[in-house]
Design a protein around this motif. Structure first.
Motif, PDB file in Angstrom:
ATOM      1  N   LEU A 183     -77.016  95.339 -86.495  1.00 47.72           N
ATOM      2  CA  LEU A 183     -76.135  94.321 -87.066  1.00 47.72           C
ATOM      3  C   LEU A 183     -76.463  94.042 -88.530  1.00 47.72           C
ATOM      4  CD1 LEU A 183     -75.967  91.829 -84.065  1.00 47.72           C
ATOM      5  CD2 LEU A 183     -74.087  93.221 -84.947  1.00 47.72           C
ATOM      6  N   LEU A 184     -77.745  94.079 -88.856  1.00 43.32           N
ATOM      7  CA  LEU A 184     -78.189  93.879 -90.233  1.00 43.32           C
ATOM      8  C   LEU A 184     -78.539  95.226 -90.860  1.00 43.32           C
ATOM      9  CD1 LEU A 184     -80.563  90.795 -89.785  1.00 43.32           C
ATOM     10  CD2 LEU A 184     -78.165  90.772 -90.511  1.00 43.32           C
ATOM     11  N   GLY A 185     -78.379  95.311 -92.166  1.00 42.16           N
ATOM     12  CA  GLY A 185     -78.805  96.498 -92.879  1.00 42.16           C
ATOM     13  C   GLY A 185     -80.314  96.612 -92.899  1.00 42.16           C
ATOM     14  N   PRO A 186     -80.866  97.780 -93.236  1.00 45.53           N
ATOM     15  CA  PRO A 186     -82.324  97.993 -93.216  1.00 45.53           C
ATOM     16  C   PRO A 186     -83.094  96.992 -94.078  1.00 45.53           C
ATOM     17  CG  PRO A 186     -81.176 100.075 -93.427  1.00 45.53           C
ATOM     18  CD  PRO A 186     -80.132  99.013 -93.569  1.00 45.53           C
ATOM     19  N   ASP A 187     -82.597  96.695 -95.267  1.00 48.12           N
ATOM     20  CA  ASP A 187     -83.294  95.749 -96.138  1.00 48.12           C
ATOM     21  C   ASP A 187     -83.250  94.341 -95.576  1.00 48.12           C
ATOM     22  OD1 ASP A 187     -83.881  97.796 -97.872  1.00 48.12           O
ATOM     23  OD2 ASP A 187     -82.232  97.362 -99.251  1.00 48.12           O
ATOM     24  N   GLU A 188     -82.106  93.949 -95.017  1.00 48.69           N
ATOM     25  CA  GLU A 188     -81.989  92.628 -94.406  1.00 48.69           C
ATOM     26  C   GLU A 188     -82.903  92.517 -93.193  1.00 48.69           C
ATOM     27  OE1 GLU A 188     -77.376  91.295 -95.181  1.00 48.69           O
ATOM     28  OE2 GLU A 188     -77.787  92.805 -93.647  1.00 48.69           O
ATOM     29  N   ALA A 189     -82.898  93.540 -92.349  1.00 45.63           N
ATOM     30  CA  ALA A 189     -83.683  93.519 -91.110  1.00 45.63           C
ATOM     31  C   ALA A 189     -85.177  93.431 -91.391  1.00 45.63           C
ATOM     32  CB  ALA A 189     -83.374  94.750 -90.275  1.00 45.63           C
ATOM     33  N   ALA A 190     -85.613  94.011 -92.499  1.00 45.68           N
ATOM     34  CA  ALA A 190     -87.041  94.003 -92.833  1.00 45.68           C
ATOM     35  C   ALA A 190     -87.532  92.620 -93.218  1.00 45.68           C
ATOM     36  CB  ALA A 190     -87.314  94.983 -93.965  1.00 45.68           C
ATOM     37  N   ALA A 191     -86.612  91.726 -93.584  1.00 48.56           N
ATOM     38  CA  ALA A 191     -87.001  90.412 -94.104  1.00 48.56           C
ATOM     39  C   ALA A 191     -86.808  89.285 -93.102  1.00 48.56           C
ATOM     40  CB  ALA A 191     -86.197  90.119 -95.369  1.00 48.56           C
ATOM     41  N   VAL A 192     -86.416  89.599 -91.861  1.00 51.89           N
ATOM     42  CA  VAL A 192     -86.094  88.548 -90.892  1.00 51.89           C
ATOM     43  C   VAL A 192     -86.954  88.681 -89.640  1.00 51.89           C
ATOM     44  CG1 VAL A 192     -83.720  88.449 -91.732  1.00 51.89           C
ATOM     45  CG2 VAL A 192     -84.259  89.893 -89.755  1.00 51.89           C
ATOM     46  N   ASP A 193     -86.767  87.708 -88.744  1.00 53.45           N
ATOM     47  CA  ASP A 193     -87.441  87.738 -87.451  1.00 53.45           C
ATOM     48  C   ASP A 193     -86.436  88.207 -86.394  1.00 53.45           C
ATOM     49  OD1 ASP A 193     -89.237  87.125 -85.255  1.00 53.45           O
ATOM     50  OD2 ASP A 193     -90.263  85.731 -86.581  1.00 53.45           O
ATOM     51  N   VAL A 194     -86.701  87.910 -85.132  1.00 57.31           N
ATOM     52  CA  VAL A 194     -85.999  88.549 -84.019  1.00 57.31           C
ATOM     53  C   VAL A 194     -84.588  88.018 -83.787  1.00 57.31           C
ATOM     54  CG1 VAL A 194     -88.148  89.082 -82.831  1.00 57.31           C
ATOM     55  CG2 VAL A 194     -86.987  86.917 -82.355  1.00 57.31           C
ATOM     56  N   LEU A 195     -83.778  88.853 -83.150  1.00 55.59           N
ATOM     57  CA  LEU A 195     -82.476  88.454 -82.625  1.00 55.59           C
ATOM     58  C   LEU A 195     -82.665  87.260 -81.698  1.00 55.59           C
ATOM     59  CD1 LEU A 195     -79.403  89.448 -82.170  1.00 55.59           C
ATOM     60  CD2 LEU A 195     -80.319  90.508 -80.101  1.00 55.59           C
ATOM     61  N   ASN A 196     -81.886  86.183 -81.908  1.00 53.02           N
ATOM     62  CA  ASN A 196     -81.980  85.015 -81.026  1.00 53.02           C
ATOM     63  C   ASN A 196     -80.814  84.083 -81.320  1.00 53.02           C
ATOM     64  OD1 ASN A 196     -83.642  84.002 -78.879  1.00 53.02           O
ATOM     65  ND2 ASN A 196     -84.120  82.240 -80.164  1.00 53.02           N
ATOM     66  N   GLY A 197     -80.084  83.715 -80.291  1.00 52.48           N
ATOM     67  CA  GLY A 197     -78.957  82.812 -80.445  1.00 52.48           C
ATOM     68  C   GLY A 197     -77.681  83.421 -79.905  1.00 52.48           C
ATOM     69  N   ILE A 198     -77.138  82.825 -78.828  1.00 50.54           N
ATOM     70  CA  ILE A 198     -75.904  83.290 -78.189  1.00 50.54           C
ATOM     71  C   ILE A 198     -75.048  82.068 -77.873  1.00 50.54           C
ATOM     72  CG2 ILE A 198     -74.901  84.716 -76.375  1.00 50.54           C
ATOM     73  CD1 ILE A 198     -77.779  85.557 -75.628  1.00 50.54           C
ATOM     74  N   ALA A 199     -73.813  82.051 -78.357  1.00 49.64           N
ATOM     75  CA  ALA A 199     -72.881  80.969 -78.018  1.00 49.64           C
ATOM     76  C   ALA A 199     -71.559  81.577 -77.579  1.00 49.64           C
ATOM     77  CB  ALA A 199     -72.671  80.048 -79.216  1.00 49.64           C
ATOM     78  N   HIS A 200     -71.111  81.209 -76.412  1.00 54.64           N
ATOM     79  CA  HIS A 200     -69.847  81.708 -75.869  1.00 54.64           C
ATOM     80  C   HIS A 200     -68.715  80.765 -76.238  1.00 54.64           C
ATOM     81  CE1 HIS A 200     -66.915  82.147 -72.377  1.00 54.64           C
ATOM     82  NE2 HIS A 200     -66.917  83.332 -72.943  1.00 54.64           N
ATOM     83  N   VAL A 201     -67.582  81.346 -76.634  1.00 54.63           N
ATOM     84  CA  VAL A 201     -66.387  80.577 -76.965  1.00 54.63           C
ATOM     85  C   VAL A 201     -65.376  80.775 -75.835  1.00 54.63           C
ATOM     86  CG1 VAL A 201     -64.567  80.185 -78.668  1.00 54.63           C
ATOM     87  CG2 VAL A 201     -66.824  81.021 -79.406  1.00 54.63           C
ATOM     88  N   PRO A 202     -65.246  79.816 -74.926  1.00 54.10           N
ATOM     89  CA  PRO A 202     -64.382  80.030 -73.760  1.00 54.10           C
ATOM     90  C   PRO A 202     -62.912  80.213 -74.127  1.00 54.10           C
ATOM     91  CG  PRO A 202     -65.191  77.770 -73.830  1.00 54.10           C
ATOM     92  CD  PRO A 202     -65.956  78.523 -74.859  1.00 54.10           C
ATOM     93  N   GLU A 203     -62.481  79.641 -75.253  1.00 52.68           N
ATOM     94  CA  GLU A 203     -61.076  79.748 -75.649  1.00 52.68           C
ATOM     95  C   GLU A 203     -60.676  81.187 -75.990  1.00 52.68           C
ATOM     96  OE1 GLU A 203     -62.543  75.645 -77.042  1.00 52.68           O
ATOM     97  OE2 GLU A 203     -63.324  77.686 -76.887  1.00 52.68           O
ATOM     98  N   THR A 204     -61.625  81.982 -76.456  1.00 57.25           N
ATOM     99  CA  THR A 204     -61.318  83.355 -76.879  1.00 57.25           C
ATOM    100  C   THR A 204     -62.058  84.417 -76.085  1.00 57.25           C
ATOM    101  OG1 THR A 204     -63.100  83.392 -78.528  1.00 57.25           O
ATOM    102  CG2 THR A 204     -60.948  82.543 -79.242  1.00 57.25           C
ATOM    103  N   GLY A 205     -63.121  84.023 -75.373  1.00 52.52           N
ATOM    104  CA  GLY A 205     -63.956  84.984 -74.668  1.00 52.52           C
ATOM    105  C   GLY A 205     -64.949  85.681 -75.571  1.00 52.52           C
ATOM    106  N   ARG A 206     -64.961  85.308 -76.843  1.00 51.91           N
ATOM    107  CA  ARG A 206     -65.892  85.924 -77.784  1.00 51.91           C
ATOM    108  C   ARG A 206     -67.231  85.171 -77.802  1.00 51.91           C
ATOM    109  NH1 ARG A 206     -61.964  87.197 -83.052  1.00 51.91           N
ATOM    110  NH2 ARG A 206     -60.504  88.573 -81.941  1.00 51.91           N
ATOM    111  N   PHE A 207     -68.191  85.755 -78.526  1.00 51.04           N
ATOM    112  CA  PHE A 207     -69.518  85.160 -78.658  1.00 51.04           C
ATOM    113  C   PHE A 207     -69.899  85.103 -80.135  1.00 51.04           C
ATOM    114  CE2 PHE A 207     -69.387  86.911 -74.452  1.00 51.04           C
ATOM    115  CZ  PHE A 207     -70.201  86.125 -73.657  1.00 51.04           C
TER     116      PHE A 207
END
Length: 227
Positions: A183-207
């Motif tokens: 999801l992130l580019g290599p340079d962005e990924a090198a500067a961050v911590d772990v994947l975390n955070g999920i929110a479901h939108v029931p109106e659209t079925g998206r997250f």
């Protein structure tokens, strides 16, 4: 997984929990001295309101039950209750052990502690009602972190993995795996911590999904939920 939209995310936010309610995102952040509860505009990523948490506490997972938000803490064995409209503090729940992820499935809360165990908790007292051990391919799946209850299942981040799993709460069996890598580019990924955070939108079925210290948040569809 299909990405529909990318929005800015505060790169100083150590994301621990993410929730959706009536067109707004709610986020809990961690680290002592930096923990907050936030309301976010999902169109722009702008933080509309923030409530600092005492520097004594390390904020963790977040869930909403109607017009009430419940925010876990890591080691303090306390969950803070807020009104979802004004983010006003309304009380405290107590529990034993570590707090990691939290979601609400209508009749109860579901909570993780970083192990392979999901605990079900009473809506009103937060007392433990039961638990289930989570398995993937017949083996215990540990590191269950941020949770999102959807229908009869729970989506979970797996700590230090770029994967989101779907869990059947009756059996504890992993019934789906979503690859969230790249999801992130290599340079962005090198500067961050772990994947975390999920929110479901029931109106659209998206997250909406993001990560700790990530500069971006993603509105996505999980294109395949089958193993």
């Amino acid at each position: 997984m299909r990405v529909h939209r990318v929005i800015p995310h505060d790169p100083d936010a150590y994301t621990q929990g993410l929730a959706w309610w009536q067109g707004k995102l709610y986020e809990s952040t961690g680290r002592k001295g930096h923990s907050e509860l936030r309301r976010i505009d999902p169109t722009t990523g702008e933080v509309e309101r923030r409530v600092p948490i005492s520097k004594l506490f390390f904020g963790e997972g977040l869930a909403h039950d109607g017009e009430r938000l419940v925010m876990l803490t890591w080691h303090a064995e306390q969950a803070f209750v807020f009104g979802i409209r004004d983010l006003d503090r309304r009380g405290t729940f107590r529990y034993r052990g570590e707090g990691w992820g939290l979601c609400h499935r209508g009749e109860s809360f579901v909570m993780s502690d970083g192990s392979d165990r999901l605990v079900f908790r009473d809506n009103d007292s937060f007392a433990e009602l039961g638990s289930v051990r989570v398995t993937g391919d017949g083996q215990p799946l540990r590191g269950l972190n941020e949770l999102e209850c959807v229908g009869g299942g729970v989506y979970a981040n797996v700590y230090r993995q770029e994967v989101i799993v779907r869990i059947d709460t009756a059996s504890g069996r992993v019934t789906g795996r979503i690859d969230a890598s790249g999801l992130l580019g290599p340079d962005e990924a090198a500067a961050v911590d772990v994947l975390n955070g999920i929110a479901h939108v029931p109106e659209t079925g998206r997250f909406f999904i993001t990560g700790k210290l990530w500069p971006k948040m993603f509105e996505v569809t999980f294109s395949s939920d089958a193993e």
